[in-house]
Scaffold this active site. Structure first.
Site, PDB file in Angstrom:
ATOM      1  N   GLU A   7       0.811  -1.212   0.000  1.00  0.00           N
ATOM      2  CA  GLU A   7       0.000   0.000   0.000  1.00  0.00           C
ATOM      3  C   GLU A   7       0.847   1.266   0.000  1.00  0.00           C
ATOM      4  OE1 GLU A   7      -3.250  -0.042   2.885  1.00  0.00           O
ATOM      5  OE2 GLU A   7      -3.153  -2.224   2.873  1.00  0.00           O
ATOM      6  N   ASP A  80      -1.708  -4.557   3.489  1.00  0.00           N
ATOM      7  CA  ASP A  80      -1.709  -4.744   4.943  1.00  0.00           C
ATOM      8  C   ASP A  80      -2.575  -5.931   5.379  1.00  0.00           C
ATOM      9  OD1 ASP A  80      -0.122  -2.536   5.007  1.00  0.00           O
ATOM     10  OD2 ASP A  80      -1.661  -1.180   5.768  1.00  0.00           O
ATOM     11  N   ASP A  82      -5.046  -6.746   7.140  1.00  0.00           N
ATOM     12  CA  ASP A  82      -6.299  -6.453   7.843  1.00  0.00           C
ATOM     13  C   ASP A  82      -7.440  -6.379   6.827  1.00  0.00           C
ATOM     14  OD1 ASP A  82      -5.909  -4.042   6.566  1.00  0.00           O
ATOM     15  OD2 ASP A  82      -5.445  -2.914   8.377  1.00  0.00           O
ATOM     16  N   GLU A  84      -9.184  -3.895   5.504  1.00  0.00           N
ATOM     17  CA  GLU A  84      -9.045  -2.957   4.394  1.00  0.00           C
ATOM     18  C   GLU A  84      -7.994  -3.457   3.409  1.00  0.00           C
ATOM     19  OE1 GLU A  84     -11.175  -0.338   4.124  1.00  0.00           O
ATOM     20  OE2 GLU A  84     -12.084  -0.864   6.048  1.00  0.00           O
ATOM     21  N   TYR A 309       5.862   2.383  10.696  1.00  0.00           N
ATOM     22  CA  TYR A 309       4.641   3.043  10.254  1.00  0.00           C
ATOM     23  C   TYR A 309       3.906   3.726  11.404  1.00  0.00           C
ATOM     24  CZ  TYR A 309       0.692   3.885   7.272  1.00  0.00           C
ATOM     25  OH  TYR A 309      -0.287   4.493   6.533  1.00  0.00           O
ATOM     26  N   ARG A 311       0.683   4.926  11.505  1.00  0.00           N
ATOM     27  CA  ARG A 311      -0.768   4.755  11.713  1.00  0.00           C
ATOM     28  C   ARG A 311      -1.010   3.313  12.155  1.00  0.00           C
ATOM     29  NH1 ARG A 311      -1.418   9.054   7.487  1.00  0.00           N
ATOM     30  NH2 ARG A 311      -0.652   7.630   5.902  1.00  0.00           N
ATOM     31  N   HIS A 356       0.084  -3.565  11.789  1.00  0.00           N
ATOM     32  CA  HIS A 356       1.416  -2.984  11.826  1.00  0.00           C
ATOM     33  C   HIS A 356       2.046  -3.205  13.188  1.00  0.00           C
ATOM     34  CE1 HIS A 356       0.446  -0.923   8.089  1.00  0.00           C
ATOM     35  NE2 HIS A 356      -0.717  -0.626   8.630  1.00  0.00           N
TER      36      HIS A 356
END
Length: 704
Positions: A7, A80, A82, A84, A309, A311, A356
DNA sequence: CAGTGAGCGAGCTTCCGCTTGACTT
């Protein structure tokens, strides 16, 4: 040729350093397909079928993905790990295989065909290391349809709430307004806090202290202060001056002795490493940074490869990073600072998705004194934030700090000479303090205001002399208004919003003028109050603090394949749709209260002057608008004279960038200006003095 | 993000969650 798709472009760059020439990397820059922006994009009549379209801003990325795909034999979807990320992986696969008409039309004809034996596989990894990546490549799988369905359900639900309720607000309240699962609850928190404050009844109480003296040698005495905590075995609650007077009277005629001295050792754990939320809270508390600023600075650190990362809601740490920091601690501070085993931190939030790592420095040897940012616009701020992240991470793998706590309980008994009293009374007074005997992780993050408590060495039953009795009037305080830090903390605790949305949500509710910041604290505006009451009044269940938690449980079931997402959506939507219809029909348009100035309009001589809020803040206008278009500037006085010229009033003004400041009403004659509200001096000095003497809180807790 | 001072303004908008860039209300 192998193509790995992630991403973030920074992540792609980092990974490319691990890999050989037969791997190439591409980034999607987030979602590449989404619901359309200007229509609902959900067919509620046909099982909520969503319409996914290419995100316009990502057309360039999609083109590049397709080009690179034609050169590849194997494609790894490494978005990632997850919900999303799984959806992005699916969209990437669709785009590469050319499964959407819009891409077909524009670009497919120009592109070379895909390799006939092309393999597209999904991989996941939780840390950006060579080992983790290689391990992931060994265990590829296909895209998890159930997890994608959970994302679709989340997306569709949010779209239905937002795009059904916002237009209702345009109709019933005012144009341009918005509602949503996250933003509306955020406003609700602020509104309810404000009402708690308004309903708060201040209560008076008194605190009583004694200044006592102990004979430490023949020639020397030592004074210390104790606080009254009990009388006659009950908690000392003193409500007014009269009661305080009686106690003071008693204490002035009492005999004092040490009831007991309790000593114990207290060990304090370090705090977990940073997540988005805790990092934003720390930067807000220590430097008064907005979450937006903190995130921008963190972004630049991330892009320079200096931190992981930024976020994230996870406190997970890569094993390799832990090994390295343990070596660093041992070498730099010595073995006594290194715990036997590495520390692990549990994820606090139930909804954390573990995509993350925690936020930590990527290279522990990069200490703050060596720190240099090669470019970027936040050079000095970056250094400050980096230092915070570095210290937090190192400290989180160090040993406990150890304190000796001493509690001295003093007994005061009224002397027999006091004849007016019905019975003699026994008072308990206390002094306590902690002395740090081993710093442990506090070596790296020192206590901010540490003072030795200065308690005397005393023994049980030792007699003491009274020097003075002090009494202090106090008032109970209402709960504090939210600031950015406490708001984010609360949202995270409720599981509402995600690390990538905390800062944007806080911006949105201000841009919509639902809330405004006053000296760093959030207050609802009349618009915010009106919209809140309308939405909570009619759609309570959606904006219940538990709603998101319940939704997450349902989504878990969808992700596990135990439930169809359309069924979950149906259960949500049918009552919601009914409610929508009835509110649409029955509810009257609500008026947003306007502040009246109590003056006639000088132009039409008929209307009244009112304060309105436009795009650029407050202004004064005629209540008969649009029949009368009279308007003038709004001056917000704070009821103080200018501290410089002493003639003009202090007024609240805003800069071009909408930041608030204080100025003089006789500008430009008087040029006085200040970011902070001018303070009235004198009132709090006495308070501070007494506070300083109080032993119960010798140092402020330090969480940085 | 850093930001200290005009005058505009009140009628076609909106969600949440991924990811960066980008001179703006």
């Amino acid at each position: 040729m192998n193509l790995i798709i992630v991403e973030s472009p920074t992540k792609a760059r980092t990974l490319s350093r691990f890999l050989g020439k037969d791997y190439s990397l591409e980034a999607t820059y987030g979602h590449i397909k989404d619901l359309p922006k200007s229509t609902l994009g959900v067919d509620v009549e046909h099982n909520f079928k969503p319409e996914h379209v290419v995100v316009e801003k990502r057309e360039k990325e999609i083109k590049r993905l397709r080009e690179q795909a034609t050169k590849a034999d194997k494609i790894y979807l490494a978005t990632d790990p997850d919900r999303e990320g799984e959806a992005i992986a699916k969209h990437v696969e669709e785009v590469i295989r050319g499964q959407e008409p819009e891409v077909n039309k524009k670009t497919k004809s120009k592109l070379k065909p895909l390799s006939s034996n092309l393999l597209i596989r999904r991989i996941v990894f939780h840390e950006i290391t060579k080992e983790a990546l290689e391990e992931a490549i060994e265990h590829p799988r296909s895209v998890d349809k159930n997890l994608v369905n959970a994302q679709i359900a989340r997306r569709v639900l949010d779209r239905l709430v937002g795009y059904k309720l916002s237009p209702l607000l345009w109709k019933k309240v005012r144009r341009g307004l918005s509602a949503g699962r996250v933003q509306t609850v955020t406003v609700r928190l602020i509104v309810e806090r404000e009402r708690e404050i308004a309903a708060f009844k201040q209560e008076e109480y008194w605190e009583i202290y004694c200044n006592l003296k102990t004979q430490i040698s023949k020639l020397k005495t030592e004074e210390f202060i104790v606080k009254l905590i009990k009388f006659d075995d009950k908690r000392a609650e003193i409500k007014n001056k009269k009661e305080a007077g009686i106690v003071v009277f008693d204490l002035e005629k009492s005999d004092y002795k040490i009831a007991d001295v309790i000593k114990k050792e207290i060990r304090k754990n370090p705090y977990p490493p940073f997540t988005t939320s805790t990092m934003a809270q720390a930067a807000a508390r220590l430097y008064h940074w907005s979450s937006k600023k903190t995130m921008s600075v963190a972004q630049s650190l991330y892009e320079q490869g200096l931190i992981t990362y930024h976020r994230t809601d996870s406190t997970y740490l890569a094993q390799t990073a832990v090994d390295k920091v343990r070596k660093f601690i041992e070498k730099e501070y010595g073995g006594q600072y290194l715990p036997d085993k590495a520390r692990f931190y549990k994820v606090r939030s139930k909804v954390a998705q573990e995509a993350h790592e925690a936020i930590r420095p990527t290279n522990i040897g990069m200490t703050n004194d060596k720190f240099q940012m090669t470019n970027g616009r936040f050079v000095s701020d970056a250094k400050v934030l980096y230092g915070l992240i570095w210290k937090k991470f190192v400290a989180c793998q160090m040993v406990d700090s150890i304190f000796d706590e001493t509690v001295i309980n003093v007994q005061a008994k009224t002397t027999p000479e006091v004849k007016d009293l019905p019975t003699s009374r026994v008072y308990v007074l206390r002094a306590s303090g902690q002395v740090m005997k081993f710093d442990g992780w506090r070596k790296v993050i020192p206590l901010s205001k540490y003072e030795e408590p200065g308690l005397p060495m005393v023994g049980k039953d030792e007699a003491l002399d009274l020097v003075k009795v002090l009494s202090e009037q106090k008032f109970t305080e209402p709960p504090p208004r939210y600031n950015e830090a406490s708001l984010i903390k609360t949202l995270e605790k409720l599981g509402i919003g995600r690390p990538s949305t905390y800062a944007p949500t806080i911006s949105t509710i201000q841009v919509r003028q639902y809330v405004e910041k006053d000296e760093g604290k959030f207050k609802p505006t009349p618009v915010g109050l009106t919209v809140n009451d309308f939405l909570i009044g009619n759609f309570e269940s959606i904006f219940d603090y538990q709603f998101t938690a319940q939704m997450e449980d349902d989504l878990d079931n969808v992700a596990k394949g135990n439930r169809k997402w359309q069924e979950m959506m149906g259960e949500f939507y049918s009552p919601f749709e009914k409610k929508l219809e009835s509110v649409e029909k029955k509810a009257k348009r609500v008026e947003i209260p306007v502040e009246k100035l109590g003056k006639k309009c000088p132009k039409c001589k008929d209307g009244e002057l009112v304060v309105r809020v436009g795009r650029f803040g407050k202004f004064v206008s005629c209540s008969r608008f649009p029949d009368c278009d009279y308007k003038e500037k709004y001056l917000e006085k704070i009821g103080m004279k200018c501290p410089d010229c002493k003639k003009g009033d202090v007024i609240v003004k805003t800069t071009k960038r909408r930041r608030k400041f204080y100025g003089c009403s006789s500008y430009p004659t008087c040029k006085w200006a200040s970011w902070n509200k001018p303070e009235i001096k004198g009132a709090t000095e006495k308070d501070k003095e007494i506070k300083k003497k109080t032993l119960s809180k010798l140092y402020a807790p330090c969480n940085d």
